[in-house]
Design an enzyme around this catalytic site. Structure first.
Site, mmCIF file in Angstrom:
data_model
loop_
_atom_site.group_PDB
_atom_site.id
_atom_site.type_symbol
_atom_site.label_atom_id
_atom_site.label_comp_id
_atom_site.label_asym_id
_atom_site.label_seq_id
_atom_site.Cartn_x
_atom_site.Cartn_y
_atom_site.Cartn_z
ATOM 1 N N ASP A 525 -5.048 1.870 9.333
ATOM 2 C CA ASP A 525 -5.545 0.361 9.048
ATOM 3 C C ASP A 525 -6.203 -0.253 10.272
ATOM 4 O O ASP A 525 -7.405 -0.210 10.614
ATOM 5 C CB ASP A 525 -4.714 -0.420 8.201
ATOM 6 C CG ASP A 525 -4.332 0.365 7.121
ATOM 7 O OD1 ASP A 525 -4.855 1.467 6.814
ATOM 8 O OD2 ASP A 525 -3.893 -0.330 5.889
ATOM 9 N N GLU A 734 9.083 -0.124 4.727
ATOM 10 C CA GLU A 734 7.610 0.333 4.873
ATOM 11 C C GLU A 734 7.583 0.588 6.574
ATOM 12 O O GLU A 734 6.960 1.568 6.751
ATOM 13 C CB GLU A 734 6.678 -0.864 4.392
ATOM 14 C CG GLU A 734 5.350 -0.295 4.767
ATOM 15 C CD GLU A 734 4.187 -1.337 4.215
ATOM 16 O OE1 GLU A 734 3.238 -1.002 4.116
ATOM 17 O OE2 GLU A 734 4.640 -2.388 4.048
#
Length: 768
Positions: A525, A734
Site C-alpha cells: 500500500d 494486523e
C-alpha cells in the site's frame, strides 16, 4: 488487452448501468468474460460427498456468529444479543473493530473448518460461548443437520442488586421467500420455525434448554434480509425489553428473543436444525435429541479432543513448546478456519463505456479465508496464498477447494481481481464511494498461491502425503494448469517495464492529497516508491515475485510433465541473474536494493529526476527473500547487516517495514491515512524473511552462522511479542507497533498474522 472484446455477445450488458439499447449492440469486453476453459471446481474431486459435507458451515465471518450454506440463495441463521452502552440499547450482530464500546475480546478457540467450532465472546457484563457442530446421521436433507450451543454467563458487577438476565436474538432468514416456505413454530412446542426448500427439503429449527427462559419473537419482511436486522430489532423493542410477538405478511426473517431470567447467572441453550423431513416421526425426535443436551455435550467434547490431537500432528510442535505459545498457535489456526466464508455476486470492474466508468464482472462465487472478520471480511488474492500455507497443513482438500475457487475467478485475459467484494452483506461494510469497490483490470497482486502449489509438490517428493492425497494434488494441478499458465502470462506481459528485465506495479496515480502515490497492487500500500509515477519505474519486489512465479511454474510443469506455453526455466534463469538484478536495483551507497523511478525528496523545491528511490525497508530485502543472492556474496552479508541495524529495521518485536532513516518513516501519506507500511511490523513479511534466513543458515558459505544467529533472534522476538499481545488483549493483530510492539490495526487478524504458528513450528515453503 483491456479493451478487447469477446466473440460471444453479452447476455447482461443490457442489464448494466446505462443505455440499454446502445449497450445491446456491444459485445462483451474480455475483461468481464470468463476464462474459456473448464472450471477447476468442476473437477470430480470437488463433487459428490465432498461437496455435500461442506454445504453448511459458519461461512459468514463478518457476523459474530452466523451459519449459511454454500449456495447463492441460502437459508441464513445467526446470533445477536443486547447490551447497553452510554444509556442506549445496542444489538451486537456484525464484528466491530473498535476499542470504545466494543467487545473485550472474541474469537474461535477451536475450529476444524468442516463440522465443528467453539468461540468465546466476552463483554464487560456478559460472556457467551457459541459452539457449532454438524451431523450426517439419519435420513437427512442435503448437507445434513447442524446444531448450535450457546452458553451464557452473566458477569454482574459487585453490588449489582438487579442482576438482570441476558437477551439473545437467534434468527433465521430465507432469501427466496415467498418462493420457499418459512413458518413460525407452534406455540408451546420446541419448534421455532419450519419451512421447505428445494436444496434441503422440509426443515425445522428447534430450541431446547433445561434452564428457565423467556421467549418472544418477531417476523420481518426486508429485501436486505439480515443486513439491517439489528436496527429492526431495536426499533421493534421500542425502548422496552421484549419483541412484539408480531409477524409482518410474507416475512422472510424470523427473530427469536431468548432471555435468561434475572438472578440466574448461567444458562445453556441448544438450537438444532434438521432437514429432509417427510413427516413427523420418532426418527425426527431422535435426531433432535442427538443434537441437544447430553449427546451434544458428548459430541462437542469429542470434537475438542480431536482438534487438539490434529493440531499437534499437523504443526509438529514438540512437548517443549510453552503452554502459552500453544494457546496462541491454536487460536491462530482456529480463527483462520473459522474465518472461512462463502460469497457470491458480481464485482464492479473499471471500464469506460459511454457514460459509465465500470461494468459488472461475470457472476462468481468464492469460498475463501478472510484476513480479519471485523475489518476485512472478504477475500484478498495475495493474502490467500499466506492463508493456504497454514490451511493445507491442516486439511489438504479444503485448501485445494479454496485455491480452485480463486482460479475460477479468472477472466479471459488471465487476470484475477485482487479484492473480492461479493454480495450485499460484504458491501455493507464498505462506504459506497470507496474506490476499492471498483476493481481495475490493470492491477496485479503478488502470486503467492503459486508458492503453495509448489509446496504441495515438494511434500509429495518428501512423502508427506499418502498415495491418494498425492493423486488428488496431481489431478488438481492438471485441471488448473491452463489457468495457471494464463495467470503467469498475464502477470509477466502486463507488468513489464521499459528496460528488459524490469517490471513495475500498475495503478499508481499522483493525487493532490497524498505525499507518495500508493501502490495497492504490491500489497504494501503506502510503502514509499518514486514520488512521480511513470512508465520509467522499476520495482524490485515485483521483479522478484515474477522470478518466483516463473520458478514455480517451471517446477509445476516438470512435475506434470506438461508442454508449457512459456519457457519458464529460461525466464527464471534470466530473472535470477544477480548481475542483471544488481545493474537495475543495487545501490552501492546504501548497500542494498532500491526501486527506480522519477523521484525527488523535496517535492516543493526540486523537480523529480530518474534515480534510485532512497527508501530502505521490506522491498530492499526481496532479493534475499527470493534467495537470488548467492550464499557467498558479500551482498548477503550487507543484507544481514541491514536487518540487524537498530537504527534502521531491527527491533525487539520484529523487523520494521521501513527504515527509521527514511524521510517518510511513520509519516502519514495523507490526512486520512495513518502510516501502514512505513514502520509497523508485519508478520507475513517477517515470515518470508525468516524463511530465507533459515535457508541461508543451511547453505555452505561464510555467512551461514550469522544467518542462523539472525534467524534465531528474529524468530524469538516475533513469537514472544505476538504471544505477549495475545495474553494482554485476547487478539492476534494486523500489525505491531514499531516502538513498543503493541498490537495495532485490525484485531482478530488471523489472516497472515496467523503465520506465527508456522514460525513456531519452523515450517517454511520450498520456494522461499
Amino acid at each position: 488487452m483491456a479493451g478487447a472484446t469477446s466473440m460471444t455477445s453479452s447476455k447482461s450488458l443490457a442489464d448494466q448501468d446505462g443505455d440499454n439499447e446502445t449497450l445491446e449492440t456491444f459485445r462483451t469486453p474480455s475483461v468481464i468474460t470468463p476464462f474459456p476453459g473448464p472450471k477447476v471446481m468442476d473437477l470430480p474431486m470437488f463433487q459428490g460427498t465432498h461437496k455435500a459435507d461442506l454445504y453448511w458451515g459458519t461461512y459468514r465471518p463478518q457476523a459474530y456468529f452466523g451459519v449459511r450454506a454454500r449456495t447463492p440463495k441460502s437459508l441464513v441463521a445467526g446470533l445477536m444479543w443486547l447490551v447497553t452502552r452510554d444509556g442506549k440499547p445496542v444489538v451486537r450482530h456484525f464484528c466491530e473493530n473498535k476499542d470504545k464500546g466494543g467487545l473485550k475480546s472474541f474469537g474461535w478457540k477451536e475450529h476444524n473448518g468442516i463440522d465443528f467450532g467453539r468461540q468465546d465472546l466476552l463483554e464487560s457484563e456478559l460472556e457467551l460461548t457459541t459452539s457449532f457442530v454438524k451431523s450426517k446421521v439419519g435420513n437427512l436433507g442435503y448437507g445434513g443437520d447442524w446444531s448450535v450451543r450457546i452458553n451464557v454467563k452473566n458477569l454482574w458487577a459487585e453490588g449489582d442488586e438487579e442482576m438482570k438476565g441476558a437477551n439473545l436474538f437467534f434468527y433465521i432468514a430465507d432469501h427466496e421467500v415467498p418462493n420457499n416456505d418459512l413458518n413460525l413454530g407452534l406455540k408451546g412446542s420446541t419448534t421455532l420455525a419450519s419451512g421447505s426448500r428445494a436444496d434441503v427439503g422440509n426443515w425445522q429449527l428447534h430450541l431446547r434448554s433445561k434452564d428457565k427462559l423467556d421467549q418472544h419473537y418477531c417476523g420481518f419482511k426486508t429485501p436486505n434480509s439480515v443486513i439491517n436486522l439489528s436496527e429492526l430489532v431495536v426499533k421493534n423493542l421500542n425502548g422496552g425489553h421484549a419483541l412484539s410477538n408480531t409477524v409482518e405478511p410474507d416475512s422472510n426473517v424470523y427473530v427469536f428473543q431468548i432471555s435468561t431470567m434475572n438472578q440466574i447467572q448461567t444458562a445453556t441453550i441448544d438450537i438444532a436444525f434438521i432437514s429432509g423431513l417427510e413427516e413427523e416421526t420418532s426418527d425426527m425426535e431422535k435426531r433432535i435429541d442427538d443434537l441437544t443436551d447430553v449427546p451434544l455435550s458428548t459430541i462437542l467434547l469429542e470434537k475438542e479432543k480431536a482438534f487438539d490431537k490434529k493440531f499437534k500432528e499437523c504443526y509438529n510442535l514438540s512437548g517443549e513448546v510453552e503452554t502459552n505459545n500453544l494457546v496462541v498457535g491454536k487460536a491462530a489456526i482456529a480463527n483462520m478456519l473459522g474465518g472461512i466464508g462463502y460469497f457470491h455476486g458480481a464485482l464492479k470492474v473499471s471500464y469506460k463505456i459511454f457514460h459509465q466508468d465500470h461494468l459488472y464482472y461475470f457472476p462468481t462465487e468464492l469460498y475463501t479465508a478472510v484476513p480479519c472478520r471485523p475489518k476485512f471480511p472478504w477475500g484478498f488474492l495475495w493474502d490467500e496464498g499466506f492463508h493456504q500455507m497454514l490451511i493445507w497443513r491442516w486439511d489438504l482438500h479444503t485448501s485445494l477447494e479454496i485455491v480452485g475457487h480463486w482460479l475460477d475467478l479468472m477472466n479471459s485475459e488471465g487476470w484475477i481481481p485482487r479484492e473480492q467484494l461479493l454480495g450485499a452483506e460484504t458491501l455493507s461494510k464498505i462506504r459506497p464511494e470507496d474506490p476499492i469497490i471498483i476493481q481495475d483490470p490493470k492491477i496485479a497482486n503478488p502470486p503467492t498461491l503459486l508458492l503453495v502449489l509448489c509446496d504441495l509438490i515438494t511434500k509429495i517428493h518428501t512423502k508427506k502425503f499418502d498415495a491418494n492425497e498425492a493423486s488428488q494434488i496431481a489431478e488438481f494441478l492438471k485441471g488448473a494448469f491452463p489457468r495457471l499458465e494464463a495467470w503467469f502470462h498475464w502477470l509477466y506481459t502486463t507488468q513489464k517495464g521499459k528496460i528488459e528485465g524490469s517490471f513495475y506495479w500498475r495503478g499508481r496515480q499522483k493525487t493532490s492529497g497524498e505525499r507518495n502515490p500508493r501502490t495497492l497492487a504490491s500489497g504494501l500500500d503506502d510503502y514509499p516508491r518514486a514520488s512521480d509515477p511513470s512508465e520509467d519505474e522499476m520495482h524490485v519486489d515485483l521483479r522478484c515475485w515474477i522470478y518466483l512465479a516463473a520458478d514455480c511454474m517451471n517446477f509445476i510443469t516438470e512435475f506434470l510433465k506438461e508442454k508449457p506455453t512459456e519457457d519458464y526455466s529460461k525466464i527464471a534463469m534470466q530473472l535470477s541473474d544477480i548481475s542483471k538484478l544488481n545493474k537495475l536495483h543495487y545501490d552501492r551507497d546504501y548497500e542494498t536494493y532500491l526501486d527506480f523511478g522519477n523521484h525527488t525528496e523535496k517535492e516543493t523545491v526540486e523537480k523529480p529526476t530518474p534515480r534510485k528511490v532512497p527508501h530502505v525497508g521490506y522491498v530492499s530485502l526481496f532479493p534475499l527473500i527470493s534467495k537470488i543472492i548467492p550464499p557467498k556474496s558479500q551482498i548477503l552479508d550487507q543484507q544481514l547487516t541491514l536487518i540487524l541495524d537498530e537504527d534502521k529495521l531491527w527491533s525487539h518485536y520484529g523487523l520494521l517495514s521501513l527504515s527509521k532513516e527514511s524521510s517518510l518513516y511513520m509519516i502519514p501519506n495523507a490526512t486520512d491515512q495513518t502510516p501502514y507500511w512505513r514502520g509497523p511490523i508485519w508478520i507475513n513479511l517477517n515470515y518470508l524473511i525468516l524463511a530465507s534466513l533459515y535457508h541461508y543458515s543451511k547453505e555452505d558459505g561464510p555467512y551461514s552462522i550469522r544467518a542462523r544467529d539472525t534467524y534465531t533472534r528474529l524468530r524469538k522476538n516475533l513469537i514472544s511479542n505476538v504471544v505477549r499481545n495475545y495474553e494482554q488483549t485476547g487478539y492476534i493483530w494486523e500489525h505491531y507497533n514499531q516502538t513498543n510492539g503493541s498490537g495495532e490495526g485490525g484485531r482478530d487478524f488471523t489472516g497472515w498474522s496467523a503465520l506465527i504458528l508456522l514460525i513456531m513450528s519452523e515450517d517454511y515453503p520450498r520456494r522461499l
